[in-house]
Design an enzyme around this catalytic site. Sequence first.
Site, PDB file in Angstrom:
ATOM      1  N   GLU A 113      36.042   3.635   1.365  1.00 33.20           N
ATOM      2  CA  GLU A 113      35.779   2.238   1.745  1.00 33.20           C
ATOM      3  C   GLU A 113      34.284   1.945   1.944  1.00 33.20           C
ATOM      4  O   GLU A 113      33.587   0.849   1.723  1.00 33.20           O
ATOM      5  CB  GLU A 113      36.369   1.933   2.889  1.00 33.20           C
ATOM      6  N   GLY A 168      43.825  -1.624   8.314  1.00 27.63           N
ATOM      7  CA  GLY A 168      43.329  -0.426   9.194  1.00 27.63           C
ATOM      8  C   GLY A 168      42.517   0.254   8.392  1.00 27.63           C
ATOM      9  O   GLY A 168      42.099   1.618   8.929  1.00 27.63           O
ATOM     10  N   PHE A 169      42.213   0.098   7.250  1.00 25.36           N
ATOM     11  CA  PHE A 169      41.411   1.107   6.354  1.00 25.36           C
ATOM     12  C   PHE A 169      40.067   0.404   6.327  1.00 25.36           C
ATOM     13  O   PHE A 169      39.233   0.816   5.398  1.00 25.36           O
ATOM     14  CB  PHE A 169      42.049   1.293   5.287  1.00 25.36           C
ATOM     15  N   HIS A 182      48.581  -0.294   9.223  1.00 24.18           N
ATOM     16  CA  HIS A 182      48.761  -1.321   7.999  1.00 24.18           C
ATOM     17  C   HIS A 182      49.132  -2.662   8.796  1.00 24.18           C
ATOM     18  O   HIS A 182      49.638  -3.621   7.911  1.00 24.18           O
ATOM     19  CB  HIS A 182      50.050  -1.054   7.286  1.00 24.18           C
TER      20      HIS A 182
HETATM   21  C1  LIG Z   1      41.168   5.021   4.401  1.00 24.88           C
HETATM   22  C2  LIG Z   1      42.198   4.798   3.616  1.00 24.88           C
HETATM   23  N1  LIG Z   1      42.029   3.773   2.524  1.00 24.88           N
HETATM   24  C3  LIG Z   1      43.147   3.606   1.916  1.00 24.88           C
HETATM   25  C4  LIG Z   1      44.495   3.932   2.350  1.00 24.88           C
HETATM   26  C5  LIG Z   1      45.712   3.242   1.336  1.00 24.88           C
HETATM   27  N2  LIG Z   1      46.233   4.517   0.453  1.00 24.88           N
HETATM   28  C6  LIG Z   1      47.277   5.181   1.176  1.00 24.88           C
HETATM   29  S1  LIG Z   1      47.580   6.506   0.169  1.00 24.88           S
HETATM   30  C7  LIG Z   1      46.493   6.118  -1.340  1.00 24.88           C
HETATM   31  C8  LIG Z   1      46.218   7.007  -2.182  1.00 24.88           C
HETATM   32  C9  LIG Z   1      45.934   8.277  -1.824  1.00 24.88           C
HETATM   33  O1  LIG Z   1      45.828   9.116  -3.002  1.00 24.88           O
HETATM   34  P1  LIG Z   1      45.574  10.639  -3.069  1.00 24.88           P
HETATM   35  O2  LIG Z   1      44.487  11.076  -1.777  1.00 24.88           O
HETATM   36  O3  LIG Z   1      45.450  11.264  -4.154  1.00 24.88           O
HETATM   37  O4  LIG Z   1      47.152  11.342  -2.255  1.00 24.88           O
HETATM   38  P2  LIG Z   1      48.482  11.048  -2.728  1.00 24.88           P
HETATM   39  O5  LIG Z   1      48.998   9.779  -2.321  1.00 24.88           O
HETATM   40  O6  LIG Z   1      48.506  11.164  -4.305  1.00 24.88           O
HETATM   41  O7  LIG Z   1      49.276  12.247  -2.357  1.00 24.88           O
HETATM   42  C10 LIG Z   1      45.785   5.069  -0.540  1.00 24.88           C
HETATM   43  C11 LIG Z   1      44.766   4.290  -1.305  1.00 24.88           C
HETATM   44  C12 LIG Z   1      44.378   4.741   3.140  1.00 24.88           C
HETATM   45  N3  LIG Z   1      45.856   5.108   3.671  1.00 24.88           N
HETATM   46  N4  LIG Z   1      43.460   5.162   4.018  1.00 24.88           N
END
Ligand SMILES: Cc1ncc(C[n+]2csc(CCOP(=O)(O)OP(=O)(O)O)c2C)c(N)n1
Lengths: 327, 327, 383, 383
Positions: free
Chosen positions: A62, A87-88, A131
């Site tokens: 972000e 929250g992000f 969230h």
């Molecule tokens: C700081 C933050 N930004 C956005 C999100 C929303 N979000 C949750 S999971 C995800 C994707 C994560 O991908 P990865 O790190 O590859 O893990 P995976 O879900 O594939 O196990 C996102 C964008 C979050 N949880 N935290």
Amino acid sequence: MATQKITLAKGLNMGLRKAMEDDPKVLVMGEDVGRLGGVFRITDGLQKDFGEDRVIDSPLAESGIVGTAVGMAMRGYRPVVEIQFDGFVYPAYDQIVCQVAKIHFRSKGNTKMPMVIRIPFGGGIGAVEHHSESPEAQFAHTPGLKVVACSNPVDGYWMLQQAIASDDPVIFLEPKRQYHADKAELDDSIAPEPLFTSRVVKAGTDLTLLAYGPTVKTAMKAAEAAATEGKSIEVIDLRTLSPLDMGPVLDSVRRTGRAVITHEAHVNLGMGAEVAARITEQCFYNLEAPVLRVGGFDTPYPPSRIEEDYLPDLDRVLDAVDRSLEF
Amino acid sequence: MATQKITLAKGLNMGLRKAMEDDPKVLVMGEDVGRLGGVFRITDGLQKDFGEDRVIDSPLAESGIVGTAVGMAMRGYRPVVEIQFDGFVYPAYDQIVCQVAKIHFRSKGNTKMPMVIRIPFGGGIGAVEHHSESPEAQFAHTPGLKVVACSNPVDGYWMLQQAIASDDPVIFLEPKRQYHADKAELDDSIAPEPLFTSRVVKAGTDLTLLAYGPTVKTAMKAAEAAATEGKSIEVIDLRTLSPLDMGPVLDSVRRTGRAVITHEAHVNLGMGAEVAARITEQCFYNLEAPVLRVGGFDTPYPPSRIEEDYLPDLDRVLDAVDRSLEF
Amino acid sequence: MSQAEFGPDLVEVFGPSQQDGGPELVQLLTPEGERVHHAEFDMDFSAEELRGFYRDMVLTRRIDTEATALQRHGELGIWAQLLGQEAAQIGAGRALRPQDYVFPTYREHGVAWCRGVDPLDLLGLFRGVDHGRWNPADNNFGQYTIVIGAQVLHATGYAMGMQRDGVVGTGDPERDAAVIAHFGDGASSQGDVNEGFIFAASYNAPVVFFCQNNQWAISEPIERQTRIPLYQRALGFGFPGVRVDGNDVLATYAVTKAALQRAREGQGPTLIEAYTYRMGAHTTTDDPTRYRLSADVEHWKLKDPIARVEAYLKRNGLVDDGFLDTVKVEADELGVRLREGCKALPDPDPHAIFDFVYDEIPAELAEQRDAFAAYHAGFEEAH
Amino acid sequence: MSQAEFGPDLVEVFGPSQQDGGPELVQLLTPEGERVHHAEFDMDFSAEELRGFYRDMVLTRRIDTEATALQRHGELGIWAQLLGQEAAQIGAGRALRPQDYVFPTYREHGVAWCRGVDPLDLLGLFRGVDHGRWNPADNNFGQYTIVIGAQVLHATGYAMGMQRDGVVGTGDPERDAAVIAHFGDGASSQGDVNEGFIFAASYNAPVVFFCQNNQWAISEPIERQTRIPLYQRALGFGFPGVRVDGNDVLATYAVTKAALQRAREGQGPTLIEAYTYRMGAHTTTDDPTRYRLSADVEHWKLKDPIARVEAYLKRNGLVDDGFLDTVKVEADELGVRLREGCKALPDPDPHAIFDFVYDEIPAELAEQRDAFAAYHAGFEEAH
Ligand SMILES: Cc1ncc(C[n+]2csc(CCOP(=O)(O)OP(=O)(O)O)c2C)c(N)n1
Ligand SMILES: Cc1ncc(C[n+]2csc(CCOP(=O)(O)OP(=O)(O)O)c2C)c(N)n1
Ligand SMILES: [Mg+2]
Ligand SMILES: [Mg+2]
């Protein structure tokens, strides 16, 4: 465009599309905004129509999103950044409060920062932690930012376009619980009100009820319920949180003598504190009761099974209305 | 220890040293806290005496500092983190509001988070941008954090030890302008008041003047000046910003009927908003005038040559006192 | 002007073998279930160990299937599926010693299983009855972290704490400990993760960075996060990186064990990229048909982590039908327990909103709590 | 347990040549002023170019000396000295084309000089009369950034904007453009800097990351930030890194020119580590005697960036006393102009507090401004 019935999600999507059609400098950037159309589908179809250079899926960072958007704005673009959930936004907080907010001031107006940061905010969707946050006060306290919250599909459509057209950076809050909740009639031949204005959404004489974003609906229901008991509540949708548009609020309180404000954010140092302080400063002799605040409690957002106990609801708002009227 | 005259910087240094002597789990971490002793020398001599494992120079990354401190706290340590200047806390904001503040709640108390985050705050030192911020409201709005501000050497000595002893995370604000300004007598045989309490620092009958951190000195001067004109001002050093200790404040306002609050932070959504809202809620019929707020303007912190125009000063506080008394 | 112009041709960067992980992929068991050997990470496994891995993976998959079904039936708000990632998680989880400590994301159900966390406790979080009810201290298994990457710094700090406790590099295997930090390929782009690398390198902290590269961060392919193989990220920070076949439980186990051992001995951090694939949706609310080809998924089906172990066990006569049946029965029992247990999870008492905000509740919050209680009491009376 | 236990032996990691930058250091002019050649980055310089570098460095050093003196005399609140870093800055600054864009830290006085920013404008910031009065658009030189590393993301985004403007890889040298992002060795630990690397790699953005490794981040030595040479950080992100002798203006120029050219041509980012030394204090408020040995400083004195160019020019008969005198006179004139100009810089009008907070000032802030004006007016009347 004929008039049509749209959801808030649709209104925002249409507003974005219109802004992108009107100005080739408008870019959309964020996580999953491309092919997926965003987790809430607000950017649905945009990448297909405007290409990957204008609707940009970003690496998952972000601060990186907002920080590179600053650079693009410096180059003359108008980035519309999507933060996936309230929250992000915090990893980007430094870039927002130290850079986005201050660059115009720092540069004596030489560098403009026409950026919109869209944040789906608020609770009530049964989500896991982080969230359902309401971070508005953390931005409204920062000079250099403007902060608005839409509450309905028509405002979503117009306010987003107006925010994008603004040369000041705008934190644009979207009540995610409302995205697909209610439809409203959009007639785009009716010119919108200016962006940084509040609006009386229901006239009344006994008490002024202030709300924004997700709580506007609650406030309207409260006013209806109160009406059945013969109480006449004026409801104001604040719409703009920084700057505040106190005009309509003060006018109303001078008539009613009583005010209640409701938001999902924590009461402590929430918008209600500022609004209450200003009303009291300006309407000291008009007030028949202190301004009462109904908000999320001063606790972290709870597990979703009890979120409705945490969030201000019809009953708690009515309770405050009664307490104010009986004061 | 006999009584001795110390500065705030010295009081903090002594408090840190005492805490480290008393509990081997106390660690100090931050940028330049080691050999240099911190840019303000608050950690002077500590690395020499407690070693590099307990007084840790960190890579230059605030999120990393706070995030690793979280991990050390989970392992049973009590990290005392130094943020070099107020304006550089924001890269750590995510870790502070989403992790430090929430871990105890998230884990149902299984994981404690006894961390102190020290932040030199406020202006008036002729610095360049980002070195004079007052971020307290951005933390006080966050449940799960406790926020305190010291205003004098003796409080610095005790409050820091108390904050370190607290099992809750504490944002510890130090008025950097005062570090080397005034000396006070420390007699450590006199037990301190509890940490989360406000204190009446000057009794008075006509108006309650609230301050914390750097503005306590201004408030005292204002009270003295007002006294020469026959106005009796009660000054309260809030000391704790979250939780607020409203008891002494409400007691006072019930007697005086008038209140002014002053802080360096922006007025809009600053601590004054919350304090004003609460006073009005609790003392509605006691108030002879609205609670007035004197703070930094709602602009970014200006270049230092005009910072004294920006900061609340004696004159602006007295002006508000007069406006309140004449209301 | 197309996006492609802004990036190098990815096939070129990764080489044609990208989809298979390339020559650097450490593998001990092929998708076909054939045992292969590796110069650096080879090791022997007893039949019991192999059967244990098999059982762990089958049961973990069952947890996942049940939870997915429970979500479909409205019993969970959401569920983060691990389908396809069983080997990566069991391999990593089983390589740990009791004194090691785990910092998971929101998807580490298999690692939780290895640590002895009750899977019902995981469901509580996704049902919305709590934010993760297990006590990290019970199993040295931290709470799930939802903010991407935040836990990587906690892991590094925890490892720094271990250094200060004198439980690193003592040579005593009962004493020496290390930390494992889980995160995803998407998370590798977060500042926090990179700062974690920097702190760990700077202090030589005993932490293993375990990245499950499941090729996707919701809808974004791994190419958006990095243009070179992810394990190479470590080289820039001055510690080793390894790419292991994350669908190969043997290789994942061996590589993780070695990295943990290095850490415990005081040799510092390692990055492991477990090369795997998210076979399901990102979570139950996601719709992957919007952004990826089913052909890809089909390709990865052939690499199923459980099928290859089963094939190996059978071919080598290391299992009989009795064993396979027992595991199946166990899985079914687990399924029943989860179904029933989940539905029986009590909603939290609303008053719990105010509990544990602080260790020491401030008077003002206690007042808010009491007013809430009085309000509710009055309300219930009225109804 | 000592800190040393937590880190590898640094001498071991860096090799004994660490203090001299190691064999990877690109150098075209030795500290003794001897021209050496380099397989990859060699280039020819005209006498005029060399004299130009010399003049730039002398004048830049004079800016620094004057500003330091002005701070001592209370005319500046603080000053960030660049002593010792002249070659790194002039080499980088002169490699730019007009259409390129610079994102500086707070110490890029030499780059500002190359871009044509009036040094008096730099003093304004440190005097506290403004936050940086120059208009970035005038010289494609951004404002100084004080929050460590923040500008690296801005630079990357700006470069992404250039891509979208179609001014990258067109083959037209008047058109193709790139961005240079300056930052320090300490800054390399910030999440923002690493995210900048990730975004730049992901989009193949035309940005040169120019890190002046001056060995110190205030009191912290480079070893606290990285345990391998910093330029290698780039490898983990999939783009090239180069370590150049930052006290050698020729090498710095050549390396930066090549990297910028790569970027302009659409070949993406490069990390340059300009290996140099902060000869002065961090800023005028710092006291380096508290944390570093004067022997170190003495060692680096022998590598002075100006002395070596002067030696080369003289030895090869490329300058006469007339030229050297002219530069000296120019420097003196500049000194006078800065001294007088600085003292004459007007304090800002207090009402300027409210200017430019927004492009469109909201009514509530206008009210605050007007009340402030009225208050001040009343106040002045009363006095
Ligand atoms: C700081 C933050 N930004 C956005 C999100 C929303 N979000 C949750 S999971 C995800 C994707 C994560 O991908 P990865 O790190 O590859 O893990 P995976 O879900 O594939 O196990 C996102 C964008 C979050 N949880 N935290
Ligand atoms: C985010 C942030 N944290 C801390 C500081 C305080 N600070 C200013 S300069 C500096 C050291 C920077 O070192 P380096 O990046 O090596 O640059 P140099 O000063 O050596 O040129 C620090 C810690 C800051 N400006 N910003
Ligand atoms: Mg992934
Ligand atoms: Mg440096």
